[in-house]
Write a protein that holds these residues in place. Structure first.
Motif, PDB file in Angstrom:
ATOM      1  N   VAL A 160       0.843  -1.209   0.000  1.00 31.21           N
ATOM      2  CA  VAL A 160       0.000   0.000   0.000  1.00 31.21           C
ATOM      3  C   VAL A 160       0.871   1.249   0.000  1.00 31.21           C
ATOM      4  O   VAL A 160       0.634   2.193  -0.778  1.00 31.21           O
ATOM      5  CB  VAL A 160      -0.951  -0.008   1.220  1.00 31.21           C
ATOM      6  CG1 VAL A 160      -1.650   1.344   1.355  1.00 31.21           C
ATOM      7  CG2 VAL A 160      -1.981  -1.121   1.085  1.00 31.21           C
ATOM      8  N   LEU A 161       1.899   1.271   0.845  1.00 29.52           N
ATOM      9  CA  LEU A 161       2.802   2.416   0.892  1.00 29.52           C
ATOM     10  C   LEU A 161       3.542   2.594  -0.432  1.00 29.52           C
ATOM     11  O   LEU A 161       3.778   3.734  -0.880  1.00 29.52           O
ATOM     12  CB  LEU A 161       3.812   2.239   2.031  1.00 29.52           C
ATOM     13  CG  LEU A 161       3.233   2.296   3.451  1.00 29.52           C
ATOM     14  CD1 LEU A 161       4.305   1.918   4.470  1.00 29.52           C
ATOM     15  CD2 LEU A 161       2.677   3.682   3.759  1.00 29.52           C
ATOM     16  N   PHE A 193       9.640   1.193  -2.967  1.00 31.22           N
ATOM     17  CA  PHE A 193       9.282   1.882  -1.731  1.00 31.22           C
ATOM     18  C   PHE A 193      10.497   2.101  -0.842  1.00 31.22           C
ATOM     19  O   PHE A 193      10.744   3.216  -0.357  1.00 31.22           O
ATOM     20  CB  PHE A 193       8.219   1.089  -0.968  1.00 31.22           C
ATOM     21  CG  PHE A 193       8.039   1.555   0.456  1.00 31.22           C
ATOM     22  CD1 PHE A 193       7.404   2.762   0.725  1.00 31.22           C
ATOM     23  CD2 PHE A 193       8.534   0.813   1.519  1.00 31.22           C
ATOM     24  CE1 PHE A 193       7.264   3.218   2.034  1.00 31.22           C
ATOM     25  CE2 PHE A 193       8.388   1.258   2.826  1.00 31.22           C
ATOM     26  CZ  PHE A 193       7.744   2.465   3.079  1.00 31.22           C
ATOM     27  N   PHE A 194      11.285   1.052  -0.634  1.00 33.84           N
ATOM     28  CA  PHE A 194      12.427   1.159   0.282  1.00 33.84           C
ATOM     29  C   PHE A 194      13.541   2.047  -0.278  1.00 33.84           C
ATOM     30  O   PHE A 194      14.328   2.600   0.478  1.00 33.84           O
ATOM     31  CB  PHE A 194      12.972  -0.223   0.621  1.00 33.84           C
ATOM     32  CG  PHE A 194      12.132  -0.978   1.605  1.00 33.84           C
ATOM     33  CD1 PHE A 194      12.057  -0.576   2.920  1.00 33.84           C
ATOM     34  CD2 PHE A 194      11.405  -2.090   1.215  1.00 33.84           C
ATOM     35  CE1 PHE A 194      11.279  -1.264   3.844  1.00 33.84           C
ATOM     36  CE2 PHE A 194      10.615  -2.792   2.122  1.00 33.84           C
ATOM     37  CZ  PHE A 194      10.551  -2.367   3.444  1.00 33.84           C
ATOM     38  N   LEU A 195      13.593   2.189  -1.605  1.00 30.41           N
ATOM     39  CA  LEU A 195      14.614   3.039  -2.197  1.00 30.41           C
ATOM     40  C   LEU A 195      14.300   4.520  -2.005  1.00 30.41           C
ATOM     41  O   LEU A 195      15.201   5.339  -1.800  1.00 30.41           O
ATOM     42  CB  LEU A 195      14.755   2.729  -3.691  1.00 30.41           C
ATOM     43  CG  LEU A 195      15.859   3.475  -4.441  1.00 30.41           C
ATOM     44  CD1 LEU A 195      17.237   3.148  -3.860  1.00 30.41           C
ATOM     45  CD2 LEU A 195      15.820   3.143  -5.926  1.00 30.41           C
ATOM     46  N   TYR A 196      13.004   4.856  -2.056  1.00 29.95           N
ATOM     47  CA  TYR A 196      12.617   6.268  -2.008  1.00 29.95           C
ATOM     48  C   TYR A 196      11.960   6.675  -0.686  1.00 29.95           C
ATOM     49  O   TYR A 196      11.556   7.828  -0.539  1.00 29.95           O
ATOM     50  CB  TYR A 196      11.680   6.585  -3.180  1.00 29.95           C
ATOM     51  CG  TYR A 196      12.392   6.538  -4.504  1.00 29.95           C
ATOM     52  CD1 TYR A 196      13.235   7.583  -4.883  1.00 29.95           C
ATOM     53  CD2 TYR A 196      12.261   5.440  -5.348  1.00 29.95           C
ATOM     54  CE1 TYR A 196      13.914   7.532  -6.091  1.00 29.95           C
ATOM     55  CE2 TYR A 196      12.934   5.395  -6.552  1.00 29.95           C
ATOM     56  CZ  TYR A 196      13.766   6.443  -6.926  1.00 29.95           C
ATOM     57  OH  TYR A 196      14.445   6.389  -8.129  1.00 29.95           O
ATOM     58  N   ALA A 197      11.833   5.746   0.260  1.00 29.91           N
ATOM     59  CA  ALA A 197      11.333   6.116   1.586  1.00 29.91           C
ATOM     60  C   ALA A 197      12.344   7.034   2.261  1.00 29.91           C
ATOM     61  O   ALA A 197      13.564   6.877   2.100  1.00 29.91           O
ATOM     62  CB  ALA A 197      11.091   4.867   2.425  1.00 29.91           C
ATOM     63  N   LEU A 230       4.422   5.361  -5.606  1.00 30.57           N
ATOM     64  CA  LEU A 230       4.398   5.307  -7.066  1.00 30.57           C
ATOM     65  C   LEU A 230       3.473   6.374  -7.636  1.00 30.57           C
ATOM     66  O   LEU A 230       3.778   7.009  -8.652  1.00 30.57           O
ATOM     67  CB  LEU A 230       3.942   3.918  -7.527  1.00 30.57           C
ATOM     68  CG  LEU A 230       5.013   2.852  -7.722  1.00 30.57           C
ATOM     69  CD1 LEU A 230       4.376   1.510  -8.004  1.00 30.57           C
ATOM     70  CD2 LEU A 230       5.944   3.241  -8.875  1.00 30.57           C
ATOM     71  N   GLN A 231       2.330   6.551  -7.001  1.00 27.77           N
ATOM     72  CA  GLN A 231       1.370   7.539  -7.466  1.00 27.77           C
ATOM     73  C   GLN A 231       1.970   8.951  -7.438  1.00 27.77           C
ATOM     74  O   GLN A 231       1.731   9.758  -8.342  1.00 27.77           O
ATOM     75  CB  GLN A 231       0.103   7.486  -6.613  1.00 27.77           C
ATOM     76  CG  GLN A 231      -1.018   8.395  -7.089  1.00 27.77           C
ATOM     77  CD  GLN A 231      -2.210   8.354  -6.150  1.00 27.77           C
ATOM     78  OE1 GLN A 231      -2.065   8.075  -4.956  1.00 27.77           O
ATOM     79  NE2 GLN A 231      -3.388   8.616  -6.678  1.00 27.77           N
TER      80      GLN A 231
END
Length: 328
Positions: A239-240, A299-303, A245-246
């Motif tokens: 979900v995150l 997600f983990f790359l851009y968190a 991505l959105q």
């Protein structure tokens, strides 16, 4: 740990081995006395005229499965970095692939879906190359043959044929010859299988191969309720990821956007094709880990909050290990 894999460092392969070992450690304490390995579907059993189902000891079975997962993770990581789907070189796809491949205990042994993941990665190499290729007919023909080979190993893989046409819709303008090329590629493999059936006086049974495709989609599946607990961090991360991505979707290159769309459809196809098997087995969802690993890696790359993404990954890894040590 996420911070280590965010950079592309060949030494990260050693850390991958450590994660691979940790994500399988608990299962080795509860490994069954016998583990069956089904390499091909019953209709293709004539092609393998030897007894192999119990050829490996349980420990060797799990070890070989781990080695295959490690090789797949490296190939998959190369694929994602080669096509620059994440915007920068990283080892996160390999880390996520290995982590998700240890999610459930049926994932940890040799199985048809595990072997088919090699073919799925091969398909993705060819599918992503369609965007810049001039003549896609030979590539699509090859993809049709790959799907056919996967169907011999694990019949639900047949639905990956839909991914070929979806890739053509996303990456290429309509050309009916390219659409037919995939059918010809698939038919080539099964033509030779039909010849083999004929030579063994079994041609009357050839049409029975596709009978499972008419199985009614189940209205419920039987699964250990404790397994749902493992899905909580998985669903949360997905979900995150979709929120992330959105936010960045239209900032990405066209090829990247289309590639993520293809991966999403492959994830859906893999998830909903489980019903073809007469008996439900969790190892089917090994086919979902490749596209899911890309979403996780994104997600983990851009968190941005280190304490959050490191804690979330640690929660997932600890949950996997704990559920292997406890048989419930």
């Amino acid at each position: 740990m996420i911070s280590i894999f965010r950079s592309f460092n060949p030494l990260n392969a050693l850390w991958l081995v450590l994660v691979l070992f940790l994500s399988r450690l608990g299962y080795l304490f509860h490994v069954p006395d016998k583990l069956q390995f089904i390499f091909v579907e019953p209709f293709a059993r004539l092609l393998v005229p030897v007894s192999y189902e119990y050829a490996f000891s349980p420990a060797l079975n799990v070890l070989l499965a781990a080695v295959l997962v490690f090789i797949q993770a490296l190939l998959f990581n190369y694929l994602i970095n080669f096509h620059n789907l994440l915007g920068k070189p990283t080892f996160l796809p390999a880390l996520m692939y290995i982590t998700l491949s240890g999610l459930f205990t049926p994932f940890l042994m040799l199985s048809g879906p595990l072997i088919c993941n090699f073919l799925l990665i091969w398909m993705l190499f060819k599918a992503f190359s369609l965007y810049k290729g001039d003549d896609a007919k030979s590539t699509v023909y090859d993809m049709g043959m790959i799907v056919a080979l996967g169907s011999l190993i694990y019949l639900p893989f047949i639905y990956m044929f839909l991914a070929i046409w979806i890739a053509l819709i996303l990456f290429k303008p309509f050309n009916w010859r390219e659409w037919v090329a995939g059918i010809l590629g698939y038919s080539t493999v099964f033509f030779f299988l039909a010849v083999f059936y004929y030579l063994n006086d079994r041609i009357a049974y050839f049409s029975n191969i596709w009978l499972p495709l008419g199985t009614k989609f189940p209205d419920h599946i039987s699964i250990n309720s404790y397994n749902y607990l493992l899905l909580i961090p998985v669903i949360l991360i997905l979900v995150l990821c979709f929120f992330k991505l959105q936010q960045n979707f239209f900032k990405s290159y066209v090829q990247t956007r289309k590639s993520f769309q293809l991966l999403f459809f492959i994830f859906l196809i893999a998830a909903f094709s489980f019903y073809v098997n007469a008996a439900f087995h969790l190892d089917h969802f090994l086919l979902c880990i490749a596209p899911a690993a890309v979403f996780f890696a994104y997600f983990f790359l851009y968190a941005t909050r280190k304490w959050f993404y490191e804690g979330l990954f640690l929660l997932l890894l600890i949950s996997i290990i704990c559920f292997q040590f406890n048989k419930f």
